[in-house]
Design a protein around this motif. Structure first.
Motif, PDB file in Angstrom:
ATOM      1  N   ALA A 270      -9.158 -45.351  41.127  1.00 27.71           N
ATOM      2  CA  ALA A 270      -8.474 -46.202  40.161  1.00 27.71           C
ATOM      3  C   ALA A 270      -8.057 -45.404  38.932  1.00 27.71           C
ATOM      4  CB  ALA A 270      -9.382 -47.367  39.769  1.00 27.71           C
ATOM      5  N   THR A 271      -8.936 -44.533  38.450  1.00 24.79           N
ATOM      6  CA  THR A 271      -8.613 -43.698  37.283  1.00 24.79           C
ATOM      7  C   THR A 271      -7.450 -42.761  37.581  1.00 24.79           C
ATOM      8  OG1 THR A 271     -10.917 -43.791  36.548  1.00 24.79           O
ATOM      9  CG2 THR A 271      -9.549 -42.028  35.655  1.00 24.79           C
ATOM     10  N   LEU A 272      -7.461 -42.149  38.768  1.00 21.87           N
ATOM     11  CA  LEU A 272      -6.378 -41.233  39.129  1.00 21.87           C
ATOM     12  C   LEU A 272      -5.049 -41.973  39.279  1.00 21.87           C
ATOM     13  CD1 LEU A 272      -8.242 -38.959  41.690  1.00 21.87           C
ATOM     14  CD2 LEU A 272      -7.461 -38.322  39.417  1.00 21.87           C
ATOM     15  N   LEU A 273      -5.089 -43.174  39.847  1.00 16.79           N
ATOM     16  CA  LEU A 273      -3.861 -43.965  39.968  1.00 16.79           C
ATOM     17  C   LEU A 273      -3.317 -44.330  38.590  1.00 16.79           C
ATOM     18  CD1 LEU A 273      -4.875 -46.293  42.934  1.00 16.79           C
ATOM     19  CD2 LEU A 273      -2.953 -44.687  42.926  1.00 16.79           C
ATOM     20  N   TYR A 274      -4.188 -44.656  37.661  1.00 12.34           N
ATOM     21  CA  TYR A 274      -3.766 -44.987  36.294  1.00 12.34           C
ATOM     22  C   TYR A 274      -3.087 -43.783  35.634  1.00 12.34           C
ATOM     23  CZ  TYR A 274      -4.563 -45.447  31.240  1.00 12.34           C
ATOM     24  OH  TYR A 274      -4.423 -45.449  29.880  1.00 12.34           O
TER      25      TYR A 274
END
Length: 379
Positions: free
Chosen positions: A228-232
C-alpha cells in the motif's frame, strides 16, 4: 594335510554351535579313556576333541581360527599357481615333473586353412559415457551459478549497507551510487529499490526513475501494508508526470490494502478535486484522511482543510466551506489565501461589505490575487 578342528569333531566348516556341541558330546562319550582302559591313543584323541571344542565353541576364537584356515588355503593355492608357471626344465624337490609337451603330427595350419573373423569396431563414446559427461558438465555449471549468485548477493548486501549509512548522513549522491551498485549485482533487491526511489522522488525530483523503482519494488513485495505504501508513492510520481488515471487507480488499490493510510486518502482527494473535478469524492477522501490523522494524534494539515473547503464551495455548500476556512484561520490567522476564499464565500452569500473586508485583509497579508477581486467588486 593334517586334520583341523572341524575334521577332529567330524563337522563341516559351516556347522552351527548346536551341531558342534552335539558332535563334541558324542565323541567325548566314545573316546573317554575310562572306557578304553587308559589306552594312550584314545587319551590323545580325547584331548584333541576337547581342544577342538574349546576353540570352536568360542565365537571369537572360532573366527580367528577360520581366518587362519583361509590364509593357509590361500598360501597353498598360491604355491600351486607358482608351480604351474615354473619353467618346464626346472625341477623342484618333492613336486612331480610336469607332463611332456605333446608331439606334433603335422605342420601348423596355413593361412588358407585359418578362419578369420573381424572384430567389430567399438564406439569411442557409449550412451553411458554421454550421460556421465553431460551430468558432470551440468553439475559444474550448477556449482558455478550457485557461487556467482552467492557472491552477487554478498556484494549487493555490502553496497546496500554502505548506501544506508550514507543515506542516514544525508549524502544523497553517495547513497544513490551505492544503491545503484547493489542493484547491478542483484536487480530484484527490494530494499535498495525502495531507498533509491525515495532519493529520486523526494530529493532529485526525478519522478520517472522513481516510479520505475517503486514499480520494481512492488513486484518483489507481498506484505499488504508495504504494498500500500509503495502504491501511494508510485501514485505521487504519476501525478507529477500527468498520469492521472493510473495515479487514481493506484491510490484506490493502496486504500483497499490499507485503509488507514491518511496520505493516500488525502492524495486521492487532491486528484479528484483538481484533476477529475469530482467534488463529492474529494470531500469524502479529505474527510477520511483528516479523520485518520486525528485518530493517531497527528496535527491536521491546513492545506487539506483548505482543499476540502474549496470542494464544499464548488458544491455551493457555503456553510461547510466557511467552517473549514475558519479552522484554517484559527491555526494560521495570517493566511491571506483563506481570507480571500472567505471573501468569495461572503460574495456568494450576497454580503458585499464582508466580502470586501476579507479581500482587503488578503491584500494586506500579501495575497496579491485578492487585489483584482477587490477592485472589481468593492467601491
Amino acid at each position: 594335510m593334517s586334520q583341523n578342528h572341524y575334521h577332529v569333531l567330524g563337522v563341516p566348516a559351516t556347522a552351527t554351535p548346536v551341531d558342534i556341541k552335539l558332535a563334541y558330546k558324542r565323541l567325548a562319550v566314545q573316546l573317554h579313556p575310562d572306557k578304553h582302559g587308559g589306552n594312550p591313543i584314545y587319551e590323545e584323541r580325547f584331548k584333541a576333541v576337547a581342544v577342538a571344542y574349546r576353540v570352536l565353541n568360542d565365537p571369537a576364537r572360532r573366527a580367528a581360527y577360520d581366518q587362519q584356515l583361509r590364509q593357509a588355503e590361500q598360501r597353498l593355492a598360491e604355491a600351486q599357481r607358482q608351480q604351474e608357471y615354473r619353467v618346464q626344465g626346472q625341477r623342484v624337490y618333492g613336486v612331480p615333473m610336469p607332463p611332456p609337451a605333446p608331439l606334433r603330427t603335422r605342420r601348423p595350419a596355413g593361412s588358407a586353412e585359418r578362419h578369420y573373423r573381424s572384430i567389430p569396431k567399438q564406439r569411442k563414446f557409449t550412451r553411458r559415457d554421454y550421460i556421465l559427461t553431460f551430468s558432470l558438465l551440468a553439475g559444474l555449471l550448477f556449482f558455478v551459478m550457485i557461487v556467482k549468485l552467492t557472491m552477487d548477493h554478498v556484494t549487493a548486501v555490502s553496497n546496500y549497507e554502505d548506501g544506508l549509512a550514507a543515506y542516514g548522513q544525508r549524502k544523497w549522491e553517495t547513497a544513490n551510487a551505492y544503491f545503484t551498485e547493489a542493484l547491478h549485482f542483484k536487480p530484484t533487491y527490494r530494499e535498495a529499490l525502495k531507498r533509491r526511489a525515495e532519493i529520486q522522488h523526494l530529493i532529485n525530483r526525478n519522478y520517472r526513475e522513481a516510479g520505475n523503482d517503486y514499480a520494481a519494488a512492488l513486484r518483489e513485495t507481498k506484505e499488504p501494508a508495504e504494498r500500500a505504501t509503495l502504491l501511494y508513492r508510485l501514485a505521487q510520481c504519476q501525478v507529477q508526470l500527468g498520469q492521472i488515471a493510473s495515479a487514481e487507480h493506484n491510490l484506490t488499490n493502496a486504500l483497499a490494502l490499507d485503509s488507514t493510510q491518511s496520505g493516500a486518502w488525502l492524495a486521492r482527494g487532491e486528484v479528484r478535486l483538481f484533476e477529475q473535478r469530482r467534488f463529492p469524492g474529494a470531500i469524502h477522501d479529505f474527510t477520511a484522511g483528516l479523520r485518520h490523522r486525528s485518530i493517531v494524534g497527528r496535527p491536521l494539515p491546513t492545506k487539506y482543510l483548505t482543499y476540502r473547503g474549496l470542494a464544499y464551495f464548488k458544491l455551493q455548500d457555503l456553510t461547510q466551506a466557511r467552517q473549514d476556512y475558519r479552522r484554517v484561520l484559527e491555526a494560521n490567522p495570517r493566511n491571506g489565501q483563506v481570507h480571500f476564499l472567505l471573501g468569495r464565500v461572503a460574495q456568494q452569500e450576497g454580503n458585499a461589505p464582508a466580502a470586501c473586508e476579507f479581500f482587503r485583509r488578503a491584500v494586506l497579508l500579501g495575497y496579491i490575487y485578492a487585489d483584482e477581486a477587490r477592485q472589481q467588486n468593492c467601491p
